[in-house]
Scaffold this motif. Structure first.
Motif, PDB file in Angstrom:
ATOM      1  N   ARG A 169      18.608 -20.197  98.595  1.00 34.44           N
ATOM      2  CA  ARG A 169      19.721 -19.534  99.983  1.00 34.44           C
ATOM      3  C   ARG A 169      20.544 -20.234 100.023  1.00 34.44           C
ATOM      4  N   ASP A 170      20.521 -21.469 100.093  1.00 32.92           N
ATOM      5  CA  ASP A 170      22.199 -22.562 100.969  1.00 32.92           C
ATOM      6  C   ASP A 170      23.081 -21.986  99.769  1.00 32.92           C
ATOM      7  N   ARG A 171      23.118 -21.879  99.072  1.00 28.35           N
ATOM      8  CA  ARG A 171      24.335 -21.221  97.534  1.00 28.35           C
ATOM      9  C   ARG A 171      24.167 -19.855  97.975  1.00 28.35           C
ATOM     10  N   LYS A 172      23.284 -18.968  98.830  1.00 26.20           N
ATOM     11  CA  LYS A 172      24.134 -18.007  99.247  1.00 26.20           C
ATOM     12  C   LYS A 172      23.076 -16.775  97.934  1.00 26.20           C
ATOM     13  N   GLN A 173      22.408 -17.552  97.180  1.00 22.64           N
ATOM     14  CA  GLN A 173      21.717 -16.748  96.268  1.00 22.64           C
ATOM     15  C   GLN A 173      20.716 -16.082  96.525  1.00 22.64           C
ATOM     16  N   SER A 174      21.467 -14.311  96.944  1.00 23.50           N
ATOM     17  CA  SER A 174      20.063 -14.094  98.059  1.00 23.50           C
ATOM     18  C   SER A 174      19.548 -13.245  96.882  1.00 23.50           C
ATOM     19  N   ILE A 175      19.276 -13.608  95.637  1.00 23.22           N
ATOM     20  CA  ILE A 175      18.290 -12.834  94.968  1.00 23.22           C
ATOM     21  C   ILE A 175      17.724 -13.415  92.968  1.00 23.22           C
ATOM     22  N   SER A 176      16.668 -13.209  93.249  1.00 19.01           N
ATOM     23  CA  SER A 176      16.439 -14.828  91.921  1.00 19.01           C
ATOM     24  C   SER A 176      16.205 -13.538  91.226  1.00 19.01           C
ATOM     25  N   TYR A 177      16.604 -14.182  89.025  1.00 17.32           N
ATOM     26  CA  TYR A 177      15.941 -13.162  88.214  1.00 17.32           C
ATOM     27  C   TYR A 177      14.623 -14.050  88.283  1.00 17.32           C
ATOM     28  N   LEU A 178      14.230 -14.084  86.654  1.00 14.35           N
ATOM     29  CA  LEU A 178      13.179 -14.800  86.045  1.00 14.35           C
ATOM     30  C   LEU A 178      12.470 -13.493  85.130  1.00 14.35           C
ATOM     31  N   PHE A 179      12.118 -14.448  83.581  1.00 16.87           N
ATOM     32  CA  PHE A 179      11.238 -13.489  82.321  1.00 16.87           C
ATOM     33  C   PHE A 179       9.805 -14.487  82.335  1.00 16.87           C
ATOM     34  N   PRO A 180       9.035 -13.134  83.245  1.00 19.46           N
ATOM     35  CA  PRO A 180       7.386 -13.641  83.163  1.00 19.46           C
ATOM     36  C   PRO A 180       6.532 -13.864  82.657  1.00 19.46           C
ATOM     37  N   TYR A 181       6.200 -15.433  82.133  1.00 14.31           N
ATOM     38  CA  TYR A 181       4.415 -15.470  81.169  1.00 14.31           C
ATOM     39  C   TYR A 181       3.917 -14.855  81.969  1.00 14.31           C
ATOM     40  N   SER A 182       3.883 -14.384  83.134  1.00 12.47           N
ATOM     41  CA  SER A 182       2.603 -14.703  83.958  1.00 12.47           C
ATOM     42  C   SER A 182       2.945 -13.254  84.409  1.00 12.47           C
ATOM     43  N   ILE A 183       3.337 -12.626  84.393  1.00 11.92           N
ATOM     44  CA  ILE A 183       3.210 -11.266  85.461  1.00 11.92           C
ATOM     45  C   ILE A 183       2.237 -11.615  86.873  1.00 11.92           C
ATOM     46  N   PRO A 184       1.094 -11.876  86.903  1.00  8.18           N
ATOM     47  CA  PRO A 184       0.212 -11.763  88.155  1.00  8.18           C
ATOM     48  C   PRO A 184       0.232 -13.031  88.773  1.00  8.18           C
ATOM     49  N   TYR A 185       0.536 -14.593  88.084  1.00  9.14           N
ATOM     50  CA  TYR A 185       1.575 -15.327  88.350  1.00  9.14           C
ATOM     51  C   TYR A 185       2.340 -15.547  89.474  1.00  9.14           C
ATOM     52  N   TYR A 186       3.434 -14.923  89.329  1.00 11.14           N
ATOM     53  CA  TYR A 186       4.589 -14.415  89.713  1.00 11.14           C
ATOM     54  C   TYR A 186       4.586 -13.853  91.054  1.00 11.14           C
ATOM     55  N   ARG A 187       3.744 -12.307  90.434  1.00  8.45           N
ATOM     56  CA  ARG A 187       3.397 -11.564  91.657  1.00  8.45           C
ATOM     57  C   ARG A 187       3.095 -12.547  92.830  1.00  8.45           C
ATOM     58  N   ARG A 188       2.175 -12.951  92.774  1.00  2.97           N
ATOM     59  CA  ARG A 188       2.247 -14.044  93.715  1.00  2.97           C
ATOM     60  C   ARG A 188       2.529 -14.816  94.298  1.00  2.97           C
TER      61      ARG A 188
ATOM     62  N   TYR B  84      19.272  -1.949  84.337  1.00  2.00           N
ATOM     63  CA  TYR B  84      19.684  -2.696  82.960  1.00  2.00           C
ATOM     64  C   TYR B  84      19.623  -4.481  83.210  1.00  2.00           C
ATOM     65  N   PHE B  85      18.794  -4.673  81.958  1.00  2.00           N
ATOM     66  CA  PHE B  85      19.061  -5.748  82.065  1.00  2.00           C
ATOM     67  C   PHE B  85      18.244  -6.636  80.564  1.00  2.00           C
ATOM     68  N   SER B  86      19.399  -6.931  79.724  1.00  2.00           N
ATOM     69  CA  SER B  86      18.714  -7.209  78.325  1.00  2.00           C
ATOM     70  C   SER B  86      19.177  -8.850  77.961  1.00  2.00           C
ATOM     71  N   ASP B  87      19.652  -9.668  78.939  1.00  2.00           N
ATOM     72  CA  ASP B  87      19.217 -11.001  78.959  1.00  2.00           C
ATOM     73  C   ASP B  87      18.997 -11.452  78.875  1.00  2.00           C
ATOM     74  N   TYR B  88      17.975 -12.667  78.655  1.00  4.44           N
ATOM     75  CA  TYR B  88      17.598 -13.677  78.209  1.00  4.44           C
ATOM     76  C   TYR B  88      17.750 -15.660  78.700  1.00  4.44           C
ATOM     77  N   PHE B  89      16.800 -16.169  79.507  1.00  2.00           N
ATOM     78  CA  PHE B  89      16.617 -17.226  80.141  1.00  2.00           C
ATOM     79  C   PHE B  89      16.018 -17.929  80.169  1.00  2.00           C
TER      80      PHE B  89
ATOM     81  N   TYR C 198      22.033 -17.095  75.978  1.00  2.00           N
ATOM     82  CA  TYR C 198      21.965 -15.438  75.335  1.00  2.00           C
ATOM     83  C   TYR C 198      21.702 -15.222  73.965  1.00  2.00           C
ATOM     84  N   LEU C 199      21.854 -16.433  73.250  1.00  2.00           N
ATOM     85  CA  LEU C 199      22.487 -16.239  71.794  1.00  2.00           C
ATOM     86  C   LEU C 199      21.349 -18.006  71.520  1.00  2.00           C
ATOM     87  N   ARG C 200      20.748 -18.846  72.057  1.00  2.00           N
ATOM     88  CA  ARG C 200      20.609 -20.183  72.010  1.00  2.00           C
ATOM     89  C   ARG C 200      19.748 -19.549  70.261  1.00  2.00           C
TER      90      ARG C 200
END
Length: 406
Positions: A120-139, A401-406, A203-205
């Protein structure tokens, strides 16, 4: 030692470059990456440590320390994404892990609170992630915003060759035209990552050394599309296919089909709501769909200020109750005002709210992954019919559309 004494002993600090080995060891333990796995991809321990240095230098990496030992961590990458043609600063959450002997102390929840506050301080108003547990991150307030469609095309069902004015060249994986094409592509696709150097590195790691790149050039020698792929055991695996024009798409599939005598199967993924089966001559192929990335709005007020609503004939006003399981600044009653040009404003307060929604549902709705009518029907949003119809009019119809992975 009691858990209370343990909790008093540990400290939250930034993870610095001198903690690189511990950072890697915790990741490898949590995600069960073995030395054999690393050898398969041609990585040595020294190379991994070196590859992580840019992350520790450029990302916001937080961790809990028990003395000098790193026991819990997460990283936030400084990325940008295209949301309906507007560029948003995005915090990419990754590297999340805690050693099991320190579980159930609430360490990760506190790390996430710090990380989201920093976003929030850096004005990053949205966050993305790859979920290893969808229920956990939904909570925690994240929700699914994109899918991955995996396909398999037998050699006998590959597209027939079609005449195109351009040509394909095989090039180095690091060819500058690849980044040029992707940069143009990302600006045309809602939800897509604008890849900086850190994003490309992530992406290419873990790709194989024998991955090959091919670029389609039009008849003016302008790069219009590319493939990243490898061939092994008669299988043509597409890492990524990006194209600016349909001509480039056709040209790249011509190139794939030209491998007919060398392969028995083509495999790949599509990250947009466009199944491959419809555009093939013989579309009776195997396609599987799975949820891919999740996102959460970090700062609803800032996100709305940047968000391009659909223009309307008159100003629109919507009052709603918002719930966020973690962030108090996203809690309460808000009034959304959208002027005729589609510019939105959000302020706290308002009488007689007509919508009740949580931050995860608001995220997937504004990202266009699920429509307001559907979310109301399944009970994810409580709303009267008039408000649902207004939201349908205000939110653009475009699948992320989102094809990246990090």
């Amino acid at each position: 030692m009691s858990r209370r004494k343990l909790h008093d002993r540990i400290k939250l600090k930034h993870v610095e470059t001198q903690h690189g080995e511990q950072f890697n060891n915790l990741l490898r333990y949590v995600f069960q990456v073995t030395n054999r796995d690393l050898q398969t991809f041609g990585w040595e321990n020294r190379e991994i440590a070196q590859s992580k240095l840019p992350i520790l230098k450029h990302a916001d990496v937080l961790g809990w320390f028990d003395g000098d030992k790193l026991i819990s961590q997460l990283a936030v990458y400084p990325f940008q994404v295209n949301i309906y043609g507007h560029i948003y600063d995005m915090g990419g959450l990754t590297g999340v892990g805690t050693y099991p002997e320190y579980a159930n102390l609430g360490l990760m929840n506190k790390l996430m609170l710090h990380a989201l506050s920093n976003m929030r301080d850096r004005k990053q108003s949205i966050s993305y992630l790859f979920p290893y547990s969808i229920p956990y991150y939904r909570r925690k307030g994240w929700e699914i915003i994109s899918d991955k469609i995996s396909f398999e095309v037998p050699d006998t069902q590959l597209p027939k060759l079609k005449n195109v004015p351009g040509h394909v060249e095989r090039v180095s994986n690091e060819h500058q035209d690849i980044k040029t094409i992707y940069g143009q592509f990302a600006l045309l696709h809602h939800g897509a990552m604008l890849r900086n150097e850190l994003a490309w590195e992530e992406y290419l790691r873990w790709d194989l050394d024998d991955m090959t790149a091919a670029i389609y050039y039009d008849n003016n020698d302008q790069p219009m599309g590319y493939l990243l792929y490898w061939i092994a055991e008669e299988i043509f695996t597409i890492k990524e296919m990006v194209y600016i024009t349909e001509e480039a798409r056709t040209g790249l599939w011509n190139f794939i089909s030209a491998h007919f005598s060398m392969i028995t199967l083509v495999k790949g993924d599509i990250y947009k709501d466009e199944p491959l089966s419809f555009i093939l001559d013989d579309g009776d192929i195997k396609e599987t769909i799975a949820p891919y990335y999740m996102a959460r709005i970090v700062d609803a007020t800032l996100f709305i200020e940047q968000y391009p609503f659909q223009p309307q004939e008159k100003e629109s006003v919507l009052i709603f109750n918002l719930h966020d399981p973690m962030l108090e600044w996203n809690q309460g009653t808000f009034t959304l005002t959208v002027d005729k040009s589609g510019k939105g404003y959000l302020k706290e307060g308002g009488a007689r709210p007509s919508v009740t929604i949580d931050i995860s549902t608001l995220t997937t709705m504004l990202m266009g992954y699920k429509r307001p009518t559907y979310l109301a029907r399944i009970g994810r949003m409580k709303s009267d019919a008039e408000s649902v119809q207004l939201l349908e009019q205000l939110i653009s119809r475009e699948h992320p559309y989102f094809s990246d992975y990090f």
